[in-house]
Design a protein around this motif. Structure first.
Motif, short mmCIF file in Angstrom:
data_model
loop_
_atom_site.label_atom_id
_atom_site.label_comp_id
_atom_site.label_asym_id
_atom_site.label_seq_id
_atom_site.Cartn_x
_atom_site.Cartn_y
_atom_site.Cartn_z
N GLN A 142 -4.07 -2.19 -2.32
CA GLN A 142 -2.68 -1.73 -2.42
C GLN A 142 -2.62 -0.21 -2.52
O GLN A 142 -1.80 0.43 -1.87
CB GLN A 142 -2.01 -2.38 -3.62
N ASN A 143 -3.49 0.37 -3.35
CA ASN A 143 -3.51 1.83 -3.47
C ASN A 143 -3.88 2.50 -2.16
O ASN A 143 -3.33 3.55 -1.81
CB ASN A 143 -4.47 2.26 -4.58
N GLN A 144 -4.83 1.90 -1.45
CA GLN A 144 -5.25 2.47 -0.17
C GLN A 144 -4.10 2.42 0.84
O GLN A 144 -3.90 3.38 1.58
CB GLN A 144 -6.47 1.72 0.36
N ASN A 170 1.69 7.18 2.90
CA ASN A 170 2.33 8.44 2.45
C ASN A 170 1.76 9.63 3.10
O ASN A 170 1.06 10.00 3.74
CB ASN A 170 2.19 8.59 0.94
N GLN A 180 -9.25 -6.08 -9.21
CA GLN A 180 -9.55 -4.69 -8.88
C GLN A 180 -9.56 -4.46 -7.37
O GLN A 180 -9.10 -3.42 -6.88
CB GLN A 180 -10.90 -4.24 -9.47
N ARG A 183 -0.93 2.48 0.11
CA ARG A 183 0.04 3.50 -0.31
C ARG A 183 -0.40 4.89 0.15
O ARG A 183 0.40 5.69 0.60
CB ARG A 183 0.19 3.48 -1.83
N LYS A 184 -1.70 5.17 -0.03
CA LYS A 184 -2.24 6.47 0.38
C LYS A 184 -2.10 6.68 1.88
O LYS A 184 -1.72 7.77 2.34
CB LYS A 184 -3.72 6.58 0.01
N LYS A 203 -7.87 -6.17 -5.13
CA LYS A 203 -6.47 -6.24 -4.69
C LYS A 203 -5.75 -4.91 -4.96
O LYS A 203 -5.07 -4.38 -4.09
CB LYS A 203 -5.77 -7.38 -5.41
N GLU A 204 -5.94 -4.37 -6.16
CA GLU A 204 -5.31 -3.10 -6.51
C GLU A 204 -5.84 -1.96 -5.63
O GLU A 204 -5.08 -1.08 -5.23
CB GLU A 204 -5.54 -2.79 -7.98
N LEU A 205 -7.13 -1.99 -5.34
CA LEU A 205 -7.72 -0.97 -4.48
C LEU A 205 -7.08 -1.02 -3.09
O LEU A 205 -6.76 0.03 -2.52
CB LEU A 205 -9.23 -1.19 -4.37
N ALA A 219 -7.67 -0.42 5.05
CA ALA A 219 -7.62 -0.86 3.66
C ALA A 219 -8.57 -2.05 3.45
O ALA A 219 -9.29 -2.11 2.45
CB ALA A 219 -6.20 -1.24 3.27
#
Length: 136
Positions: A128-130, A136, A122, A132-133, A124-126, A31
């Motif tokens: 966090q999304n990474q 999961n 942006q 999560r991906k 930080k959100e990237l 990430a």
């Protein structure tokens, strides 16, 4: 420059309990790598606004994630290898300089800091999304 993500320590601690330290470190490093690449592209775009030969843009590099004082970090900077060594000029363009009592404010003054500040959320959100991906 550094980005501090609050609340991620708790999430990583819970993931550490479920997945193990080794997997959490691997996911965090991946990430961080993606976050670093994204921010490097944004900085390249900012620096490109005052480019002359393009060497300053070409020498931007992203380090591999490393653990420093118990925290994973990634650095974005200028290569400095070879004859160009643009990192010296980047400092002058970013902050300005004084020569013979006269202050110079180049057209690139503050561009890197502005790119960093405008893309902090942006990035930080990237990350966090990474995470999560990857989990999961």
């Amino acid at each position: 420059m550094s980005i501090e993500i609050k609340g991620m320590d708790e999430v990583l601690a819970k993931l550490d309990q479920q997945l193990g330290t080794r997997k959490v470190n691997a996911y965090s490093k991946e990430a961080l790598t993606i976050m670093g690449r994204y921010l490097a592209v944004q900085i390249k775009n900012a620096v490109a606004s005052y480019r002359d030969t393009g060497v300053t843009v070409q020498e931007i590099v992203v380090s591999t994630p490393r653990k420093k004082d118990g925290t994973l970090t990634v650095k974005i900077g200028w290569d400095g290898m070879g004859s160009r060594q643009r990192w010296r000029l980047v400092h002058l363009n970013e902050f300005g300089y004084t020569r013979s009592g006269r202050t110079y404010r180049p057209r690139g003054i503050g561009k890197i800091q502005k790119a960093y500040d405008s893309n902090k959320v942006q990035t930080k959100e990237l990350g966090q999304n990474q995470l999560r991906k990857l989990v999961n």
